[in-house]
Motif scaffolding. Sequence first.
Motif, PDB file in Angstrom:
ATOM      1  N   GLU A 199      52.725  25.522   7.959  1.00  9.68           N
ATOM      2  CA  GLU A 199      52.750  26.839   8.583  1.00  9.68           C
ATOM      3  C   GLU A 199      53.602  27.793   7.760  1.00  9.68           C
ATOM      4  O   GLU A 199      54.693  27.433   7.297  1.00  9.68           O
ATOM      5  CB  GLU A 199      53.304  26.752  10.001  1.00  9.68           C
ATOM      6  CG  GLU A 199      53.314  28.097  10.715  1.00  9.68           C
ATOM      7  CD  GLU A 199      53.839  28.022  12.135  1.00  9.68           C
ATOM      8  OE1 GLU A 199      53.901  29.072  12.795  1.00  9.68           O
ATOM      9  OE2 GLU A 199      54.186  26.907  12.582  1.00  9.68           O
ATOM     10  N   ASN A 200      53.092  28.997   7.564  1.00 11.19           N
ATOM     11  CA  ASN A 200      53.861  30.038   6.886  1.00 11.19           C
ATOM     12  C   ASN A 200      54.678  30.776   7.943  1.00 11.19           C
ATOM     13  O   ASN A 200      54.211  31.737   8.545  1.00 11.19           O
ATOM     14  CB  ASN A 200      52.930  30.994   6.138  1.00 11.19           C
ATOM     15  CG  ASN A 200      53.678  31.993   5.283  1.00 11.19           C
ATOM     16  OD1 ASN A 200      54.830  32.329   5.560  1.00 11.19           O
ATOM     17  ND2 ASN A 200      53.028  32.474   4.237  1.00 11.19           N
ATOM     18  N   THR A 201      55.902  30.317   8.180  1.00 13.34           N
ATOM     19  CA  THR A 201      56.742  30.874   9.240  1.00 13.34           C
ATOM     20  C   THR A 201      57.310  32.247   8.877  1.00 13.34           C
ATOM     21  O   THR A 201      57.832  32.949   9.742  1.00 13.34           O
ATOM     22  CB  THR A 201      57.898  29.921   9.576  1.00 13.34           C
ATOM     23  OG1 THR A 201      58.632  29.645   8.366  1.00 13.34           O
ATOM     24  CG2 THR A 201      57.367  28.613  10.150  1.00 13.34           C
ATOM     25  N   PRO A 204      54.369  36.165  10.458  1.00  9.38           N
ATOM     26  CA  PRO A 204      53.976  36.065  11.868  1.00  9.38           C
ATOM     27  C   PRO A 204      52.788  36.940  12.266  1.00  9.38           C
ATOM     28  O   PRO A 204      52.432  37.002  13.442  1.00  9.38           O
ATOM     29  CB  PRO A 204      55.242  36.535  12.592  1.00  9.38           C
ATOM     30  CG  PRO A 204      55.806  37.575  11.671  1.00  9.38           C
ATOM     31  CD  PRO A 204      55.481  37.119  10.269  1.00  9.38           C
ATOM     32  N   ILE A 211      47.463  31.085  13.882  1.00  8.65           N
ATOM     33  CA  ILE A 211      48.560  30.619  13.038  1.00  8.65           C
ATOM     34  C   ILE A 211      48.227  30.963  11.598  1.00  8.65           C
ATOM     35  O   ILE A 211      47.055  31.109  11.251  1.00  8.65           O
ATOM     36  CB  ILE A 211      48.750  29.088  13.216  1.00  8.65           C
ATOM     37  CG1 ILE A 211      50.031  28.599  12.539  1.00  8.65           C
ATOM     38  CG2 ILE A 211      47.528  28.335  12.697  1.00  8.65           C
ATOM     39  CD1 ILE A 211      50.340  27.127  12.836  1.00  8.65           C
TER      40      ILE A 211
END
Length: 335
Positions: A199-201, A204, A211
């Motif tokens: 996941e590319n946190t 957003p 996601i």
Amino acid sequence: MKKNRYTGIVIGCGAIGARWDTWEGRTAPRSHAGALARGKRTELVALVDSDRTRLKEAGIMFPRTRLYLSAEEAIKKEKPDIVVIATPPKTHISLIQLAVRSGVKMIICEKPLAPSAREATSLRKVFARPHSPVFVLNYQRRFWPLFKRVRADIANKNIGRIQQVACYYSNGLYNNAGHTIDAILFLLNERITKVSGVENTFNPAHPDGDINIDGILETKSGIRIALQSFDQRAYAIHHMQFFGTKGAIKLLDHGFSAEWSTIKGDAVIPVFTVRHRAHNKVSFMQGALNEAIRCYEKKTRPVSGLTNGMEVIAVLDALRRSAAKLGKEMLVRYS
């Protein structure tokens, strides 16, 4: 010989369904409602939305159409030939089932097919029935001449053996990376068999419930594909680069432009040099409508429909499972 005219309704009056018709930055028709309203062989007879305000606004844009809050009521009263589904993914299955039960001739549905591969599987039985309607899923790049040309170039090995593919997307894995995955499946003409993703946190920007995942994908023949997400708040992106042993092809500007490069072999270190550029001035919506009518009249299968729609979700689901396991490699489960 006089050609038939077809009536159509649009379920969902958001951006893709109707509102984008006023967006001057895109090639017309810019919405599904616009495609039906302006088509030489189609007539937009009704718009449907459960949101009264959105429905009223769409009605102002298309004043000759009747307005409905209920899809079931609209289909029952209008008896359309074509039903366009431009609603959130969680509603697709029930609306497709409704349209099939009602005996419409053609269904055009926005992507993704469903929120998950498990839910999409139920549609196999729906379309296995005799006299089921033509079903077109709007992964529109499959209809574009530029993508067909690139597919042929890759198949004919005009850039040699594919070594690597790099892809960039924004605004959600299921929302927009699905376009990227479908384009890969179409252009390489082979399935993706395994993936790993995280996941590319830091990013957003995506629709609720979606996601952003960065990942590595691998096809049946061993081609590796890098998938990277970008922050939609900065800019939208849909780029793809195919690197072969004899050259490269870049698909830029959301697929509207392409660039072919060859290797300059007389240099001390061989480098790419641009050989040709092309631009694809097409509508995001017209291709799906044309494809539905073509397949209905010629009784052929569409180039984008149930099969590739389910394959795309299978890959997206595998990436999500991998991200949940912090990048563990996952096999793609095709049903």
